[in-house]
Write a protein that holds these residues in place. Structure first.
Motif, PDB file in Angstrom:
ATOM      1  N   THR A 186       0.775  -1.315   0.001  1.00  0.00           N
ATOM      2  CA  THR A 186       0.087  -0.080  -0.131  1.00  0.00           C
ATOM      3  C   THR A 186       0.863   1.383  -0.008  1.00  0.00           C
ATOM      4  OG1 THR A 186      -1.686  -1.169   1.296  1.00  0.00           O
ATOM      5  CG2 THR A 186      -1.887   1.174   1.358  1.00  0.00           C
ATOM      6  N   GLU A 187       0.513   2.071  -0.998  1.00  0.00           N
ATOM      7  CA  GLU A 187       1.281   3.304  -0.895  1.00  0.00           C
ATOM      8  C   GLU A 187       0.132   4.531  -0.482  1.00  0.00           C
ATOM      9  OE1 GLU A 187       4.663   6.003  -1.785  1.00  0.00           O
ATOM     10  OE2 GLU A 187       4.440   3.880  -1.525  1.00  0.00           O
ATOM     11  N   ILE A 188       0.588   5.192   0.649  1.00  0.00           N
ATOM     12  CA  ILE A 188      -0.177   6.552   1.073  1.00  0.00           C
ATOM     13  C   ILE A 188       0.539   7.832   0.830  1.00  0.00           C
ATOM     14  CG2 ILE A 188      -1.724   7.174   2.959  1.00  0.00           C
ATOM     15  CD1 ILE A 188      -1.348   4.359   4.051  1.00  0.00           C
ATOM     16  N   ALA A 189       0.045   8.528  -0.129  1.00  0.00           N
ATOM     17  CA  ALA A 189       0.864   9.500  -0.285  1.00  0.00           C
ATOM     18  C   ALA A 189       0.071  10.664  -1.251  1.00  0.00           C
ATOM     19  CB  ALA A 189       2.179   9.313  -1.039  1.00  0.00           C
ATOM     20  N   ASP A 190       0.487  11.886  -1.615  1.00  0.00           N
ATOM     21  CA  ASP A 190      -0.133  12.853  -2.281  1.00  0.00           C
ATOM     22  C   ASP A 190       0.348  12.377  -3.659  1.00  0.00           C
ATOM     23  OD1 ASP A 190      -1.398  14.589  -3.684  1.00  0.00           O
ATOM     24  OD2 ASP A 190       0.039  16.493  -2.971  1.00  0.00           O
ATOM     25  N   PHE A 191       0.005  11.202  -4.470  1.00  0.00           N
ATOM     26  CA  PHE A 191       0.682  10.879  -5.691  1.00  0.00           C
ATOM     27  C   PHE A 191      -0.119  11.294  -6.704  1.00  0.00           C
ATOM     28  CE2 PHE A 191      -1.785   7.083  -3.352  1.00  0.00           C
ATOM     29  CZ  PHE A 191      -2.886   7.054  -4.391  1.00  0.00           C
ATOM     30  N   HIS A 192       0.288  11.245  -7.905  1.00  0.00           N
ATOM     31  CA  HIS A 192      -0.195  11.154  -9.267  1.00  0.00           C
ATOM     32  C   HIS A 192      -1.232   9.996  -9.595  1.00  0.00           C
ATOM     33  CE1 HIS A 192       2.614  14.801 -10.204  1.00  0.00           C
ATOM     34  NE2 HIS A 192       3.411  14.085  -9.742  1.00  0.00           N
ATOM     35  N   LEU A 193      -2.103   9.880 -10.113  1.00  0.00           N
ATOM     36  CA  LEU A 193      -2.977   8.986 -10.382  1.00  0.00           C
ATOM     37  C   LEU A 193      -3.267   8.856 -12.060  1.00  0.00           C
ATOM     38  CD1 LEU A 193      -4.341   6.121  -9.425  1.00  0.00           C
ATOM     39  CD2 LEU A 193      -6.440   7.743  -9.000  1.00  0.00           C
ATOM     40  N   ARG A 194      -3.076   7.792 -12.572  1.00  0.00           N
ATOM     41  CA  ARG A 194      -3.419   7.780 -14.045  1.00  0.00           C
ATOM     42  C   ARG A 194      -4.219   6.252 -14.173  1.00  0.00           C
ATOM     43  NH1 ARG A 194      -2.136  12.164 -13.331  1.00  0.00           N
ATOM     44  NH2 ARG A 194      -0.791  13.659 -14.825  1.00  0.00           N
ATOM     45  N   GLU A 195      -5.095   6.357 -14.989  1.00  0.00           N
ATOM     46  CA  GLU A 195      -6.079   5.031 -15.228  1.00  0.00           C
ATOM     47  C   GLU A 195      -6.163   4.951 -16.420  1.00  0.00           C
ATOM     48  OE1 GLU A 195      -8.711   4.291 -11.585  1.00  0.00           O
ATOM     49  OE2 GLU A 195      -9.017   6.441 -12.030  1.00  0.00           O
ATOM     50  N   ARG A 196      -6.370   3.647 -17.243  1.00  0.00           N
ATOM     51  CA  ARG A 196      -6.677   3.374 -18.621  1.00  0.00           C
ATOM     52  C   ARG A 196      -7.250   1.957 -18.465  1.00  0.00           C
ATOM     53  NH1 ARG A 196      -3.596   4.880 -22.955  1.00  0.00           N
ATOM     54  NH2 ARG A 196      -3.551   6.613 -21.759  1.00  0.00           N
ATOM     55  N   MET A 197      -8.740   1.866 -19.142  1.00  0.00           N
ATOM     56  CA  MET A 197      -9.106   0.692 -19.403  1.00  0.00           C
ATOM     57  C   MET A 197      -8.166  -0.082 -20.447  1.00  0.00           C
ATOM     58  SD  MET A 197     -11.305   0.315 -16.970  1.00  0.00           S
ATOM     59  CE  MET A 197     -12.443  -1.068 -17.616  1.00  0.00           C
ATOM     60  N   VAL A 198      -7.906  -1.285 -20.268  1.00  0.00           N
ATOM     61  CA  VAL A 198      -7.081  -2.128 -21.318  1.00  0.00           C
ATOM     62  C   VAL A 198      -7.769  -3.461 -21.217  1.00  0.00           C
ATOM     63  CG1 VAL A 198      -5.172  -3.214 -21.849  1.00  0.00           C
ATOM     64  CG2 VAL A 198      -5.035  -1.141 -20.920  1.00  0.00           C
ATOM     65  N   ASP A 199      -8.560  -3.869 -22.340  1.00  0.00           N
ATOM     66  CA  ASP A 199      -9.192  -5.132 -22.581  1.00  0.00           C
ATOM     67  C   ASP A 199     -10.287  -5.351 -21.081  1.00  0.00           C
ATOM     68  OD1 ASP A 199      -7.789  -5.402 -24.728  1.00  0.00           O
ATOM     69  OD2 ASP A 199      -6.438  -6.763 -23.592  1.00  0.00           O
ATOM     70  N   GLY A 200     -11.142  -4.200 -20.822  1.00  0.00           N
ATOM     71  CA  GLY A 200     -11.925  -4.383 -20.341  1.00  0.00           C
ATOM     72  C   GLY A 200     -11.534  -4.331 -18.572  1.00  0.00           C
ATOM     73  N   GLN A 201     -10.264  -4.143 -18.257  1.00  0.00           N
ATOM     74  CA  GLN A 201      -9.732  -4.001 -17.195  1.00  0.00           C
ATOM     75  C   GLN A 201      -8.978  -2.696 -16.763  1.00  0.00           C
ATOM     76  OE1 GLN A 201      -8.788  -8.007 -14.963  1.00  0.00           O
ATOM     77  NE2 GLN A 201      -8.217  -8.209 -17.132  1.00  0.00           N
ATOM     78  N   ASN A 202      -8.990  -2.126 -15.415  1.00  0.00           N
ATOM     79  CA  ASN A 202      -8.486  -0.907 -15.302  1.00  0.00           C
ATOM     80  C   ASN A 202      -6.885  -1.010 -14.869  1.00  0.00           C
ATOM     81  OD1 ASN A 202      -8.508   1.779 -14.823  1.00  0.00           O
ATOM     82  ND2 ASN A 202      -9.185   1.622 -12.605  1.00  0.00           N
ATOM     83  N   ILE A 203      -6.313  -0.229 -15.470  1.00  0.00           N
ATOM     84  CA  ILE A 203      -4.573  -0.474 -15.255  1.00  0.00           C
ATOM     85  C   ILE A 203      -4.512   1.051 -14.625  1.00  0.00           C
ATOM     86  CG2 ILE A 203      -2.373  -0.579 -16.058  1.00  0.00           C
ATOM     87  CD1 ILE A 203      -4.112  -3.070 -16.282  1.00  0.00           C
ATOM     88  N   ARG A 204      -3.957   0.902 -13.459  1.00  0.00           N
ATOM     89  CA  ARG A 204      -3.632   2.208 -12.650  1.00  0.00           C
ATOM     90  C   ARG A 204      -2.245   2.625 -12.352  1.00  0.00           C
ATOM     91  NH1 ARG A 204      -7.103   2.712  -7.235  1.00  0.00           N
ATOM     92  NH2 ARG A 204      -5.652   1.147  -6.579  1.00  0.00           N
ATOM     93  N   LEU A 205      -1.835   3.569 -12.290  1.00  0.00           N
ATOM     94  CA  LEU A 205      -0.468   4.089 -12.022  1.00  0.00           C
ATOM     95  C   LEU A 205      -0.862   5.076 -10.870  1.00  0.00           C
ATOM     96  CD1 LEU A 205       2.768   4.389 -12.458  1.00  0.00           C
ATOM     97  CD2 LEU A 205       2.026   6.296 -13.994  1.00  0.00           C
ATOM     98  N   ALA A 206      -0.318   4.715  -9.690  1.00  0.00           N
ATOM     99  CA  ALA A 206      -0.227   5.547  -8.633  1.00  0.00           C
ATOM    100  C   ALA A 206       1.231   6.042  -8.246  1.00  0.00           C
ATOM    101  CB  ALA A 206      -0.749   5.069  -7.187  1.00  0.00           C
ATOM    102  N   LEU A 207       1.750   6.994  -8.836  1.00  0.00           N
ATOM    103  CA  LEU A 207       3.141   7.650  -8.851  1.00  0.00           C
ATOM    104  C   LEU A 207       3.460   8.511  -7.880  1.00  0.00           C
ATOM    105  CD1 LEU A 207       5.960   7.560 -10.263  1.00  0.00           C
ATOM    106  CD2 LEU A 207       4.945   8.976 -11.976  1.00  0.00           C
ATOM    107  N   HIS A 208       4.369   8.324  -6.938  1.00  0.00           N
ATOM    108  CA  HIS A 208       4.686   9.111  -5.854  1.00  0.00           C
ATOM    109  C   HIS A 208       6.167   9.852  -6.242  1.00  0.00           C
ATOM    110  CE1 HIS A 208       6.094  10.003  -1.453  1.00  0.00           C
ATOM    111  NE2 HIS A 208       5.609  11.153  -1.918  1.00  0.00           N
ATOM    112  N   THR A 209       6.208  10.891  -6.749  1.00  0.00           N
ATOM    113  CA  THR A 209       7.287  11.389  -7.068  1.00  0.00           C
ATOM    114  C   THR A 209       7.165  13.015  -7.499  1.00  0.00           C
ATOM    115  OG1 THR A 209       9.619  11.190  -8.309  1.00  0.00           O
ATOM    116  CG2 THR A 209       7.283  11.042  -9.585  1.00  0.00           C
ATOM    117  N   PRO A 210       8.038  13.902  -7.470  1.00  0.00           N
ATOM    118  CA  PRO A 210       7.820  15.227  -7.879  1.00  0.00           C
ATOM    119  C   PRO A 210       7.836  14.979  -9.452  1.00  0.00           C
ATOM    120  CG  PRO A 210       9.481  15.170  -6.204  1.00  0.00           C
ATOM    121  CD  PRO A 210       9.211  13.777  -6.745  1.00  0.00           C
TER     122      PRO A 210
END
Length: 600
Positions: A186-210
């Motif tokens: 688990t990452e708990i932070a003020d992170f960047h979040l990006r999401e994309r549906m690929v073949d009907g499933q959600n691919i998420r990037l929770a990126l904690h970095t400046p």
């Protein structure tokens, strides 16, 4: 309408299921995060009338060595359901025993966490980076129960929670049992979040970095390219639990570079300085860990089932689980455009040369190398070992075997390739989640490429340590594999010169000039071929023998515990091979190379 009614029905069933269960319930606060502490409270209820055994794990999913996580647990307190304090006794360093309870035990403790990586946890004012076995206790005999964990986020922190666990709302998350919980970093932070549906499933990037939004957007597109090319290998994505896969990417200066696969997520960690552009940071790790969503998480060695959180987990299949995954790491990057095909090809030779020349093949085959994981996989000890002579990483060894198998299949020119073999293993072992053994892999290869081919490959390269004909295989794939310094003399040792003396960075390798001369790592090297290292400013001591040839004898002066001595050293010939793009390959080889490296 039918789909809507079915979805409503499933949500209703899931809600009723949640309400009817007895949970192991966790609550976490970060009031002293500046000093790397978390306060954790766990409620175990509806207990049997016997001693409750509360444990801290000693191993972690994706790691194979033992880690003493309990050392960072303190200020322990236990109370019953009425708030009465209970006595806590210790039967071993990793366990707390609580007797005399009323069917409920509230177990509270402080956790210190200051190593954000794939195995450990790190807490500070910027984030809470939690690998679950390094963070939470659990109770023996109650690990089948579902888990809820509630995070009390610091006021004004803008922290959010990213995990593969089911989000119940109000910063509370659900796991169906302790194993799933332990496998859910688990990452708990003020992170960047990006999401994309690929073949009907959600691919998420929770990126904690400046990083700027533009940097993160470009980074996410590179990640998605890798996801799509890996899905193309297997023909589909796995069915991710809750329909999501999450990249938990933490790139901050005080993090420890690492990557760790989990069933529906991965921790990818880098100690990137804040002022360094995001670029393609840890993209190789992203590729490696996502491939594990198939190969090791679902195409899973039987030797890792059930996974023990109390001891080391030994597997003889890591040459395949980790090594073949390593083979695909940069191949997928080449196919997705993350690196160029030429970069990929030119980077293959070093690993192949290393394995060919490594003395460790005299001692262990790939299966036995895999057995050694508990001794090397981020394990720490203070006594010296001889791994430089007896061990080859199953990551590297397996990756060059994967390369050889792929090239061998492709040069048959009958449409066979490693991609389709991996797809066959996925359909027969991974998708139905039937754990495999080495013999199962041999059987799957026999089904795919024929019994004779499979028996020969496994008998020569898996059960023995013989090397394939890489030079011939590379040539048929449009790649040159050669020694660019053939005939050059070498000591075949890495020697670091500090102050006035030199020293080897590892034990002398069996059969090398310094080994045969009786020189070892603990010796201080004073001079080589008449040149004092007190005045030598170069980086590679082979420069000092450039005017010699293999077979020549030189003198090396050493200091061994205060006694100076001179050793006669017979120089060897360089054996370091390298790969490169063959611009003059024939049409057949070029076609194989194109089919191998092109996007699917």
């Amino acid at each position: 309408m039918k789909k809507l009614l079915l979805t409503t029905f499933l949500i209703s069933c899931f809600t009723n299921f949640l309400l009817s269960q007895t949970y192991n319930e966790y609550e976490v606060s970060f009031d002293n995060r500046v000093h790397h502490e978390a306060n954790i409270k766990v409620t175990f209820s509806n207990l049997e009338n016997k001693v409750l055994e509360v444990r801290m794990s000693r191993s972690s999913p994706g790691r194979y060595a033992v880690h003493e996580f309990a050392k960072n647990v303190y200020s322990v307190k236990a109370t019953d359901g009425k708030g009465k304090e209970l006595a806590v006794t210790r039967s071993n360093p990793h366990q707390w025993d609580i007797a005399g309870h009323d069917g409920t035990v509230v177990f509270e403790y402080t956790l210190f966490a200051n190593r954000a990586g794939g195995t450990y946890s790190g807490i500070d004012e910027t984030h809470a980076h939690l690998n679950i076995p390094a963070t939470y206790v659990w109770a023996r005999n109650y690990d089948h129960r579902p888990v809820k964990v509630k995070y009390n986020l610091p006021t004004g922190s803008n922290w959010k929670v990213a995990t593969q666990m089911k989000d119940l709302g109000n910063d509370t998350f659900y796991a169906p049992n302790t194993y799933y919980f332990m496998d859910s970093p688990t990452e708990i932070a003020d992170f960047h979040l990006r999401e994309r549906m690929v073949d009907g499933q959600n691919i998420r990037l929770a990126l904690h970095t400046p990083a700027t939004d533009a940097e993160v957007n470009a980074y996410f597109e590179e990640v998605i390219g890798i996801v799509e090319q890996q899905a193309a290998v297997f023909g589909e994505l796995p069915d991710f639990d809750f329909g999501e896969y999450t990249f938990l990417s933490c790139y901050v200066p005080n993090a420890s570079g690492d990557g760790m696969e989990h069933r529906n997520s991965t921790y990818v960690v880098s100690g990137k300085p804040n002022d360094r552009p995001l670029g393609s940071t840890s993209m190789g790790t992203i590729s490696h860990e996502f491939f594990h969503a198939w190969n090791v998480e679902r195409i899973r060695p039987a030797s890792l089932e059930p996974f023990s959180f109390e001891d080391a987990n030994m597997s003889g299949e890591l040459w395949f689980a980790e090594g073949f995954t390593s083979y695909y790491t940069n191949l997928i990057r080449a196919r997705s455009g993350s690196i160029t095909p030429e970069q990929y090809v030119n980077g293959l030779g070093g690993a192949v040369s290393y394995v060919i020349n490594a003395p460790g093949r005299k001692y262990f085959n790939p299966i036995e190398m895999s057995y050694r994981a508990p001794f090397v996989d981020a394990a720490s000890s203070i006594d010296p070992d001889n791994n430089s002579n007896i061990f080859i990483s199953y990551y590297t060894y397996g990756s060059v075997l994967g390369l050889a198998l792929d090239m061998s299949l492709r040069t048959m020119d009958n449409g066979k390739n490693l991609d389709d073999f991996m797809k066959h293993v996925w359909q027969t072992q991974g998708k139905p989640e039937i754990p495999y053994s080495v013999r199962d892999l041999q059987a799957r290869l026999a089904e795919y490429a024929g019994e004779n081919f499979a028996n020969e490959f496994f008998s020569q390269h898996i059960f023995k340590s013989e090397m394939p004909d890489y030079e011939g295989l590379f040539k048929e794939m449009g790649v040159v594999f050669e020694n660019p310094n053939a005939g050059a003399p070498t000591l075949n040792a890495r020697i670091i010169v500090r102050s006035t003396t030199g020293s080897m960075v590892q034990n002398a390798l069996v059969g090398t000039p310094l080994y045969e001369a009786g020189i070892e790592k603990e010796d201080k090297i004073l001079s080589i071929n008449g040149t004092s290292l007190a005045t030598y400013q170069g980086r590679n001591v082979d420069e000092l023998i450039a005017d010699k040839k293999p077979g020549d004898v030189i003198e090396v002066e050493i200091d061994r515990w205060g006694e100076k001595m001179t050793k006669k050293v017979t120089l060897a010939a360089s054996q370091n091979m390298r790969s490169s793009w063959d611009a003059n390959a024939n049409a057949t080889a070029k076609k194989r190379r194109e089919d191998w490296l092109k996007a699917k």
